[in-house]
Design a protein around this motif. Structure first.
Motif, short mmCIF file in Angstrom:
data_model
loop_
_atom_site.label_atom_id
_atom_site.label_comp_id
_atom_site.label_asym_id
_atom_site.label_seq_id
_atom_site.Cartn_x
_atom_site.Cartn_y
_atom_site.Cartn_z
N HIS A 114 -3.90 -8.35 -0.71
CA HIS A 114 -4.64 -7.40 -1.54
C HIS A 114 -4.02 -6.01 -1.45
CE1 HIS A 114 -7.48 -10.44 -2.41
NE2 HIS A 114 -8.22 -10.34 -1.31
N VAL A 115 -3.67 -5.60 -0.24
CA VAL A 115 -3.04 -4.28 -0.04
C VAL A 115 -1.72 -4.21 -0.81
CG1 VAL A 115 -2.01 -2.71 1.64
CG2 VAL A 115 -4.12 -3.93 2.21
N GLU A 116 -0.92 -5.25 -0.74
CA GLU A 116 0.36 -5.28 -1.45
C GLU A 116 0.14 -5.20 -2.96
OE1 GLU A 116 3.09 -7.91 1.66
OE2 GLU A 116 1.89 -8.92 0.12
N ARG A 117 -0.87 -5.89 -3.45
CA ARG A 117 -1.15 -5.87 -4.90
C ARG A 117 -1.57 -4.47 -5.34
NH1 ARG A 117 -6.01 -7.00 -7.21
NH2 ARG A 117 -6.74 -8.02 -5.30
N ARG A 148 0.67 -2.71 12.53
CA ARG A 148 1.26 -3.97 12.07
C ARG A 148 1.20 -4.06 10.54
NH1 ARG A 148 -1.35 -10.06 12.73
NH2 ARG A 148 0.21 -11.11 11.41
N LEU A 149 0.05 -3.70 9.98
CA LEU A 149 -0.09 -3.74 8.53
C LEU A 149 0.89 -2.76 7.87
CD1 LEU A 149 -1.64 -4.75 6.01
CD2 LEU A 149 -3.20 -2.81 6.35
N VAL A 153 3.87 -3.78 5.01
CA VAL A 153 3.90 -3.32 3.62
C VAL A 153 4.85 -2.14 3.45
CG1 VAL A 153 1.55 -4.14 3.21
CG2 VAL A 153 1.91 -1.75 3.90
N ALA A 154 5.74 -1.93 4.41
CA ALA A 154 6.61 -0.75 4.42
C ALA A 154 7.52 -0.68 3.19
CB ALA A 154 7.45 -0.74 5.69
N GLU A 155 7.81 -1.81 2.54
CA GLU A 155 8.67 -1.78 1.36
C GLU A 155 7.93 -1.28 0.13
OE1 GLU A 155 10.47 -5.54 0.70
OE2 GLU A 155 11.65 -5.51 2.55
N LEU A 156 6.61 -1.26 0.17
CA LEU A 156 5.81 -0.89 -0.99
C LEU A 156 5.15 0.48 -0.86
CD1 LEU A 156 4.02 -4.32 -1.58
CD2 LEU A 156 6.03 -3.43 -2.78
N GLY A 157 4.93 0.94 0.37
CA GLY A 157 4.27 2.22 0.55
C GLY A 157 4.42 2.73 1.96
N SER A 158 3.99 3.96 2.19
CA SER A 158 4.10 4.59 3.50
C SER A 158 2.74 5.15 3.91
CB SER A 158 5.14 5.71 3.48
OG SER A 158 4.76 6.70 2.54
N VAL A 159 2.57 5.35 5.20
CA VAL A 159 1.31 5.86 5.73
C VAL A 159 1.15 7.33 5.36
CG1 VAL A 159 -0.03 6.31 7.81
CG2 VAL A 159 1.34 4.21 7.63
N MET A 172 -7.05 4.32 7.96
CA MET A 172 -5.67 4.70 7.68
C MET A 172 -5.48 4.63 6.15
SD MET A 172 -2.12 2.82 8.92
CE MET A 172 -2.37 1.35 7.91
N VAL A 173 -4.73 5.56 5.60
CA VAL A 173 -4.46 5.57 4.16
C VAL A 173 -2.98 5.32 3.92
CG1 VAL A 173 -4.51 6.89 2.02
CG2 VAL A 173 -6.38 7.13 3.68
N VAL A 174 -2.68 4.36 3.05
CA VAL A 174 -1.31 4.03 2.69
C VAL A 174 -1.09 4.40 1.22
CG1 VAL A 174 0.45 2.22 2.60
CG2 VAL A 174 -1.36 2.10 4.31
N ALA A 175 -0.03 5.16 0.95
CA ALA A 175 0.27 5.59 -0.42
C ALA A 175 1.45 4.80 -0.97
CB ALA A 175 0.59 7.08 -0.45
N PRO A 176 1.41 4.45 -2.25
CA PRO A 176 2.50 3.66 -2.84
C PRO A 176 3.74 4.51 -3.09
CG PRO A 176 0.95 4.26 -4.54
CD PRO A 176 0.37 4.76 -3.24
N PHE A 177 4.89 3.87 -3.07
CA PHE A 177 6.13 4.56 -3.44
C PHE A 177 6.19 4.77 -4.95
CE2 PHE A 177 7.96 2.51 0.54
CZ PHE A 177 7.82 3.65 1.29
N LYS A 178 5.65 3.83 -5.71
CA LYS A 178 5.67 3.92 -7.18
C LYS A 178 4.42 4.64 -7.67
CE LYS A 178 7.97 -0.57 -7.76
NZ LYS A 178 7.81 -1.93 -8.31
N SER A 179 4.61 5.43 -8.71
CA SER A 179 3.46 6.07 -9.33
C SER A 179 2.74 5.05 -10.20
CB SER A 179 3.90 7.25 -10.20
OG SER A 179 4.64 6.79 -11.31
N LYS A 180 1.52 5.37 -10.59
CA LYS A 180 0.74 4.48 -11.44
C LYS A 180 1.44 4.24 -12.76
CE LYS A 180 -3.42 2.49 -12.02
NZ LYS A 180 -4.01 1.53 -11.09
N SER A 181 2.01 5.29 -13.35
CA SER A 181 2.67 5.15 -14.64
C SER A 181 3.92 4.29 -14.52
CB SER A 181 3.03 6.53 -15.20
OG SER A 181 3.84 7.25 -14.28
N ASP A 182 4.69 4.46 -13.42
CA ASP A 182 5.89 3.63 -13.22
C ASP A 182 5.51 2.17 -13.06
OD1 ASP A 182 7.51 5.81 -13.41
OD2 ASP A 182 7.74 6.10 -11.26
#
Length: 222
Positions: A114-117, A148-149, A153-159, A172-182
């Motif tokens: 779910h986090v990855e999605r 661990r989590l 998911v390090a390839e998709l986002g960072s803490v 803990m909050v993880v932010a995506p590398f890609k923007s919503k529009s991208d």
């Protein structure tokens, strides 16, 4: 109130050209090159010769720093960037996923999915571990699970927000590398590619059926 608002907006605008009332400035060229300290009349002359504006970018410096630039273009590009940032911020949602400290491997993999999605879709994820009873005395176990989590998911986002205790929970909050529009653009591109592949496959099947019909024996037609 309106007067104060207009005054604050006016103050936020940098001084340009003849509005710069100082004897000399530290001049920066249009490409960021350091010209040095020059008299204000010389700086204005250089701006006119280059068909550019002289813009005060650091008024508190001694002497103030001024840069040669196309101020109209600069304001337009700044407004565009600010608009894009606001749009992306408005479209980005904060999703929440809850873990138990003693989570089994199957449930962990499900929640990680779910986090990855969410991250793939351009959304931030608030990961929460809920402590029960004596588990509150083992915060290091919560940190271990969240780390661990984060690695998974390090390839998709960072803490964005490190693990911290929030009441009886750890967050803990993880932010995506890609923007919503991208993320949306990539999804549309993938859908178009899949559609094109389907059409191409159908076209190949149609051509094969047509070729088979053209080579059908005459006695079979009878």
């Amino acid at each position: 109130m309106n007067h104060r608002r207009r005054r604050s907006e006016h103050i936020s605008e940098p001084r340009i050209n003849d509005r710069i009332r100082v004897p000399e400035v530290r001049l920066v060229g249009p490409n960021g090159e350091q010209v040095g300290i020059v008299a204000i009349h010389k700086a204005l002359e250089l701006a006119r010769d280059a068909d550019l504006d002289l813009v005060e970018v650091a008024p508190q410096a001694k002497p103030p720093v001024a840069k040669l630039m196309d101020y109209g273009k600069y304001k337009y590009e700044s407004a565009q960037k600010a608009r894009a940032a606001r749009k992306n911020q408005a479209n980005t949602a904060l999703k929440e996923i809850r873990f138990r400290l003693k989570i089994d491997e199957h449930d962990y993999e499900t929640k990680k999915g779910h986090v990855e999605r969410f991250l793939t879709g351009g959304d931030k994820v608030k990961v929460m571990i809920m402590f029960r009873g004596r588990e509150q005395s083992r915060p290091e176990m919560g940190i271990k699970l969240l780390n661990r989590l984060a690695e998974d998911v390090a390839e998709l986002g960072s803490v964005e927000s490190q693990p911290r205790v929030d009441g009886r929970n750890m967050v803990m909050v993880v932010a995506p590398f890609k923007s919503k529009s991208d993320a949306k653009a990539e999804t549309r591109q993938a859908n178009r590619g899949a559609k094109g592949t389907t059409v191409e496959a159908k076209s190949r099947r149609d051509r094969a059926a047509q070729a088979k019909a053209e080579h059908k024996p005459a006695d079979a037609e009878a």
